[in-house]
Design a protein around this motif. Structure first.
Motif, mmCIF file in Angstrom:
data_model
loop_
_atom_site.group_PDB
_atom_site.id
_atom_site.type_symbol
_atom_site.label_atom_id
_atom_site.label_comp_id
_atom_site.label_asym_id
_atom_site.label_seq_id
_atom_site.Cartn_x
_atom_site.Cartn_y
_atom_site.Cartn_z
ATOM 1 N N VAL A 272 3.500 -48.086 25.127
ATOM 2 C CA VAL A 272 2.282 -47.461 24.325
ATOM 3 C C VAL A 272 0.780 -48.208 24.702
ATOM 4 N N ALA A 273 -0.101 -47.193 25.198
ATOM 5 C CA ALA A 273 -1.549 -48.075 25.382
ATOM 6 C C ALA A 273 -2.260 -47.154 24.210
ATOM 7 N N SER A 274 -3.267 -47.766 23.636
ATOM 8 C CA SER A 274 -4.214 -47.141 23.027
ATOM 9 C C SER A 274 -5.492 -47.864 23.085
ATOM 10 N N SER A 275 -6.502 -46.946 22.868
ATOM 11 C CA SER A 275 -8.049 -47.364 22.888
ATOM 12 C C SER A 275 -8.828 -46.396 21.836
ATOM 13 N N GLY A 276 -9.091 -46.874 20.596
ATOM 14 C CA GLY A 276 -9.875 -45.758 19.809
ATOM 15 C C GLY A 276 -8.972 -44.840 19.499
ATOM 16 N N ASP A 277 -9.238 -43.668 19.609
ATOM 17 C CA ASP A 277 -8.729 -42.408 19.280
ATOM 18 C C ASP A 277 -7.372 -42.123 20.414
ATOM 19 N N SER A 278 -7.502 -42.585 21.478
ATOM 20 C CA SER A 278 -6.917 -42.247 22.486
ATOM 21 C C SER A 278 -5.411 -43.063 22.546
ATOM 22 N N VAL A 279 -4.396 -42.099 22.633
ATOM 23 C CA VAL A 279 -3.175 -43.036 22.818
ATOM 24 C C VAL A 279 -2.315 -42.474 24.030
ATOM 25 N N TRP A 280 -1.611 -43.204 24.795
ATOM 26 C CA TRP A 280 -0.652 -42.671 25.707
ATOM 27 C C TRP A 280 0.615 -43.322 25.896
ATOM 28 N N LYS A 281 1.637 -42.675 25.716
ATOM 29 C CA LYS A 281 3.177 -43.231 25.442
ATOM 30 C C LYS A 281 3.842 -42.911 26.884
ATOM 31 N N TRP A 282 4.790 -43.716 27.191
ATOM 32 C CA TRP A 282 5.621 -43.437 28.462
ATOM 33 C C TRP A 282 6.940 -43.992 28.403
ATOM 34 N N ASP A 283 7.835 -43.506 28.914
ATOM 35 C CA ASP A 283 9.336 -43.942 28.879
ATOM 36 C C ASP A 283 10.155 -43.697 29.991
ATOM 37 N N GLU A 284 10.103 -44.460 31.016
ATOM 38 C CA GLU A 284 10.438 -44.346 32.298
ATOM 39 C C GLU A 284 11.388 -45.194 32.624
ATOM 40 N N PRO A 285 12.538 -44.532 33.689
ATOM 41 C CA PRO A 285 13.619 -45.478 34.168
ATOM 42 C C PRO A 285 13.027 -46.054 35.473
ATOM 43 N N PHE A 286 13.746 -47.143 35.583
ATOM 44 C CA PHE A 286 13.132 -48.087 36.939
ATOM 45 C C PHE A 286 14.723 -48.721 37.325
ATOM 46 N N GLU A 287 14.783 -49.170 38.495
ATOM 47 C CA GLU A 287 15.999 -49.732 38.870
ATOM 48 C C GLU A 287 15.656 -51.330 39.488
ATOM 49 N N ILE A 288 16.346 -52.406 39.472
ATOM 50 C CA ILE A 288 16.078 -53.620 40.015
ATOM 51 C C ILE A 288 17.377 -53.572 41.106
ATOM 52 N N LYS A 289 16.885 -53.544 42.504
ATOM 53 C CA LYS A 289 18.004 -53.613 43.486
ATOM 54 C C LYS A 289 18.558 -55.138 43.731
ATOM 55 N N GLY A 290 19.557 -55.134 44.126
ATOM 56 C CA GLY A 290 20.373 -56.600 44.521
ATOM 57 C C GLY A 290 19.766 -57.369 45.364
ATOM 58 N N ASP A 291 19.040 -56.677 46.308
ATOM 59 C CA ASP A 291 18.445 -57.595 47.361
ATOM 60 C C ASP A 291 17.127 -58.268 46.853
ATOM 61 N N THR A 292 16.462 -57.189 46.069
ATOM 62 C CA THR A 292 15.243 -57.867 45.492
ATOM 63 C C THR A 292 15.495 -58.782 44.680
ATOM 64 N N ALA A 293 16.424 -58.541 43.507
ATOM 65 C CA ALA A 293 16.670 -59.573 42.676
ATOM 66 C C ALA A 293 17.143 -61.045 43.182
ATOM 67 N N ALA A 294 17.783 -61.054 44.287
ATOM 68 C CA ALA A 294 18.293 -62.284 44.933
ATOM 69 C C ALA A 294 17.137 -62.932 45.573
ATOM 70 N N ASP A 295 16.203 -62.249 46.042
ATOM 71 C CA ASP A 295 15.204 -62.900 46.820
ATOM 72 C C ASP A 295 14.218 -63.561 45.845
ATOM 73 N N LEU A 296 13.902 -62.793 44.843
ATOM 74 C CA LEU A 296 12.981 -63.067 43.817
ATOM 75 C C LEU A 296 13.671 -64.271 42.947
ATOM 76 N N ASN A 297 14.769 -64.322 42.790
ATOM 77 C CA ASN A 297 15.400 -65.207 42.023
ATOM 78 C C ASN A 297 15.463 -66.613 42.770
ATOM 79 N N ASP A 298 15.841 -66.345 44.063
ATOM 80 C CA ASP A 298 15.689 -67.621 44.966
ATOM 81 C C ASP A 298 14.366 -68.423 44.973
ATOM 82 N N LYS A 299 13.451 -67.654 44.772
ATOM 83 C CA LYS A 299 11.820 -68.190 44.769
ATOM 84 C C LYS A 299 11.521 -68.870 43.425
ATOM 85 N N ALA A 300 12.004 -68.400 42.525
ATOM 86 C CA ALA A 300 11.740 -68.730 41.127
ATOM 87 C C ALA A 300 11.760 -70.145 40.726
ATOM 88 N N VAL A 301 10.835 -70.720 39.826
ATOM 89 C CA VAL A 301 10.990 -72.122 39.192
ATOM 90 C C VAL A 301 11.307 -72.051 37.786
#
Length: 339
Positions: A272-301
């Motif tokens: 939910v984002a809002s500014s003054g009288d303006s309000v925007w709402k989103w409900d969106e699906p997304f996916e975390i791929k296995g190779d992306t997760a492995a790569d980022l996890n390997d680099k994370a501190v």
């Protein structure tokens, strides 16, 4: 009319902070100063930045006076920069070549021309001229930019007892806001990409928010929650307020992953984002791929490893061993009875 006055008042408050003195150390001192020469088409002549009422195809030279109080000449690098929004949710005028939003039709950097550097004589001053050429097509809303000044780095370094230190670098920015009429443009926002990424080698989910209108979004508040697909329990959350967005710009809103590993799978992001009288709402699906997760996890501190699967596997193995031992002892006992 009251709505228009309110919009202009908000913009005036926002722009009043553009003329800035940026310093990189506690002992910062500027070797020059800047001052805008306010022209006749200035909307509010009490302002020290440029807030101009323009016309289509209009060509105008803006003037800024640079003053040097030193006993030596100072070379200043200059640029006309387009205002963008950085990932901290702050309007940024310092980037000479930012990635521009695809909805931005007239970047200030494209309609303004000025020399790349200028030398200000010792104990003297120099006037810099910025040629602005307005687009031929009329438009509603605002063009926002900044005239950026920084002392040219001579490549020298300061020696200290602990080694070499880079010299401090400071900058001035004089804001420029251009409009052609008093039409109040309603703000509008979009949620674009949702992707796992990192900030300073820490796992973060980035949700790209886009201001698709030529208007400054002021006092923007954003709240975000991440859910596993099919669950109503929030796994990760983030909340920020008093953010600002430049006209026709975008930035990546970050949802921290609490030093946890990215786990492959399907998720939902509710925002939910809002500014003054303006309000925007989103409900969106997304996916975390296995190779992306492995790569980022390997680099994370400072990543907190999830050993749940190892515990489960160990428990299953232990149960099998216990079962096998019981089975063997049972057979051995029966064999003794038969003998």
């Amino acid at each position: 009319m009251e709505k228009l006055v309110a919009v202009l008042a908000v913009i005036s408050v926002m722009i009043s902070g553009i003329l800035i003195h940026t310093e990189t150390s506690k002992a910062a001192e500027m070797n020059f100063s800047v001052s805008a020469v306010i022209p006749d088409n200035q909307i509010d002549k009490s302002k020290t930045y440029f807030e101009l009422r323009m016309k289509p195809n209009q060509v105008q030279e803006l003037e800024v006076v640079l003053t040097n109080g030193l006993a030596r000449a100072v070379t200043v690098e200059t640029s006309a920069n387009t205002a963008v929004t950085n990932d901290n949710g702050i309007v940024d005028y310092s980037n000479k070549a930012p990635k521009l939003d695809n909805t931005l039709q007239a970047p200030f950097s494209k309609i303004a021309e000025m020399p790349s550097e200028i030398t200000v004589p010792a104990k003297g001053s120099k006037t810099v001229k910025v040629k602005v050429t307005m687009p031929s097509a009329p438009f509603e809303g605002f063009i926002l930019g900044g005239i950026h000044f920084s002392e040219k780095d001579d490549g020298d370094k300061k020696e200290s007892g602990e080694g070499v230190q880079i010299k401090n670098k400071y900058a001035y920015v004089i804001g420029v806001i251009l409009s052609e009429n008093d039409v109040a443009v309603e703000p509008d926002m979009k949620l674009n990409t949702i992707k796992p990424d990192q900030v300073n080698y820490r796992n973060v989910l980035k949700a790209n928010l886009q201001n698709i209108k030529p208007v400054i979004i002021q006092n923007l508040a954003v709240e975000a929650h991440v859910y596993k697909e099919g669950s109503d329990k929030a796994l990760y959350s983030a909340k920020q307020d008093t953010l600002r967005m430049a006209p026709n710009s975008n930035f990546d809103f970050g949802i921290g992953w609490n030093n946890q590993e990215f786990k492959p799978g399907k998720y939902r992001l509710k925002m939910v984002a809002s500014s003054g009288d303006s309000v925007w709402k989103w409900d969106e699906p997304f996916e975390i791929k296995g190779d992306t997760a492995a790569d980022l996890n390997d680099k994370a501190v400072e990543l907190e490893k999830d050993y749940t699967m190892w515990y489960v596997a160990g428990g299953v193995l232990l149960a099998l061993l216990v079962f096998g031992l019981v089975f063997w002892l049972g057979r051995r006992s029966r064999k003794r009875e038969e003998d």
